[in-house]
Design a protein around this motif. Structure first.
Motif, PDB file in Angstrom:
ATOM      1  N   PHE A 128      86.767 121.539 -31.689  1.00  0.00           N
ATOM      2  CA  PHE A 128      87.785 122.209 -30.937  1.00  0.00           C
ATOM      3  C   PHE A 128      88.294 123.527 -31.698  1.00  0.00           C
ATOM      4  O   PHE A 128      88.290 123.474 -32.736  1.00  0.00           O
ATOM      5  N   LYS A 133      91.482 123.440 -28.049  1.00  0.00           N
ATOM      6  CA  LYS A 133      90.852 123.320 -26.633  1.00  0.00           C
ATOM      7  C   LYS A 133      89.235 124.053 -27.018  1.00  0.00           C
ATOM      8  O   LYS A 133      89.053 124.503 -27.852  1.00  0.00           O
ATOM      9  N   LYS A 134      88.424 123.346 -26.161  1.00  0.00           N
ATOM     10  CA  LYS A 134      87.160 123.552 -26.435  1.00  0.00           C
ATOM     11  C   LYS A 134      86.496 124.106 -25.020  1.00  0.00           C
ATOM     12  O   LYS A 134      87.040 123.633 -24.014  1.00  0.00           O
ATOM     13  N   LYS A 135      85.721 125.141 -25.286  1.00  0.00           N
ATOM     14  CA  LYS A 135      85.001 125.540 -23.793  1.00  0.00           C
ATOM     15  C   LYS A 135      84.233 124.504 -23.154  1.00  0.00           C
ATOM     16  O   LYS A 135      83.597 123.775 -23.757  1.00  0.00           O
ATOM     17  N   THR A 147      80.393 124.335 -23.651  1.00  0.00           N
ATOM     18  CA  THR A 147      80.068 123.704 -24.968  1.00  0.00           C
ATOM     19  C   THR A 147      80.340 122.204 -25.125  1.00  0.00           C
ATOM     20  O   THR A 147      79.847 121.755 -26.010  1.00  0.00           O
ATOM     21  N   SER A 148      81.059 121.719 -24.257  1.00  0.00           N
ATOM     22  CA  SER A 148      81.350 120.394 -24.382  1.00  0.00           C
ATOM     23  C   SER A 148      80.314 119.365 -23.636  1.00  0.00           C
ATOM     24  O   SER A 148      80.578 118.122 -24.231  1.00  0.00           O
ATOM     25  N   LYS A 181      88.752 126.094 -20.684  1.00  0.00           N
ATOM     26  CA  LYS A 181      88.812 125.525 -22.014  1.00  0.00           C
ATOM     27  C   LYS A 181      89.804 124.173 -21.611  1.00  0.00           C
ATOM     28  O   LYS A 181      90.644 124.305 -21.099  1.00  0.00           O
ATOM     29  N   THR A 185      91.420 117.854 -26.053  1.00  0.00           N
ATOM     30  CA  THR A 185      90.799 116.618 -26.146  1.00  0.00           C
ATOM     31  C   THR A 185      91.131 115.407 -25.163  1.00  0.00           C
ATOM     32  O   THR A 185      90.357 114.809 -24.725  1.00  0.00           O
TER      33      THR A 185
END
Length: 241
Positions: free
Chosen positions: A2, A7-9, A12-13, A220, A223
């Motif tokens: 992250f 935040k994570k795209k 790509t998660s 995005k 978690t």
């Protein structure tokens, strides 16, 4: 990992791998979604490339789309499915507007996900007359209503969402709402409802390949949101058993 802002795209998660999408408008030339087979195939190939494994076509069924009766949609679905050249498993349901024609469509037989769960929607600006009674009637007749994209209904208040949740009306999140595709207000509502665990299912509501692709590129999640979304994806998978 992250990023700096937690935040994570989504791309790509790995969340989309094996996804069952329960809401899209890619059955060609039946509503405001894909206009032809080639347009639908392009969108399906993109979905396949990001990991979608199974999806339900959910064409609009509403008063002004007079041709969209169950038998007609089944015939169009069977014809299109025979031409598909992707590995995605496709199924047919529908998205029913709770308008004056809904009672007649119900008598003809509803296109459901699994025999009981049925996707419904309302106007974005106001509820139909007797909205809650319509939902109660569906439940009394053995259906389990799934309300599409509740975060997009401008007339709904926090009390409305509480009532829907308390009365076991399943809520379906539009994944693209979290990307801000429909504006900041639906995005904030989606984030709030997701944090409260009010949603049961999730769908893309894909109408066009370009909007779907652009939304995914910008989407995005935190978690906590990712954990909540995983539950919805699992519920989708179970719905399609």
């Amino acid at each position: 990992m992250f990023g700096l802002f937690g935040k994570k795209k989504i791309l790509t998660s790995r969340l989309l791998e094996g996804m069952t999408d329960i809401h899209c408008h890619l059955l060609p030339a039946v509503d405001d979604g894909a206009e032809n087979e080639e347009e639908a195939l392009q969108a399906l190939r993109l979905m396949e490339s990001v990991g979608v494994q199974r999806l339900f076509f959910t064409p609009h069924v509403m008063e002004e789309l007079t041709a969209n009766r169950a038998d007609f949609l089944r015939e169009r679905f069977d014809r299109f499915r025979a031409t598909l050249s992707t590995s995605i498993e496709v199924r047919l349901a529908a998205e029913y507007m709770l308008d004056p024609a809904f009672a007649a469509r119900k008598k003809e037989g509803l296109l459901t996900f699994d025999g009981t769960h049925v996707l419904v929607e309302t106007s974005y600006l106001m509820p139909p007359l007797g909205f809650r009674e319509i939902l109660f009637d569906l439940q009394a007749e053995g259906y389990r209503p799934v309300l599409a994209h509740p975060e997009r209904y401008r007339y709904m208040s926090p009390d409305d969402y509480d009532w829907l949740f308390e009365h076991e009306i399943a809520l379906q999140l539009n994944l693209m709402s979290l990307a801000g595709t429909y504006g900041p207000s639906p995005q904030r509502r989606a984030e709030d409802l997701l944090s409260k665990s009010y949603y049961t299912f999730i769908g893309s509501d894909c109408h066009r390949r370009d909007i779907y692709e652009r939304s995914l590129q910008h989407l995005k999640v935190t978690t906590a949101q990712l954990a909540g979304l995983k539950i919805l994806f699992e519920n989708n998978r179970r719905l399609a058993r």
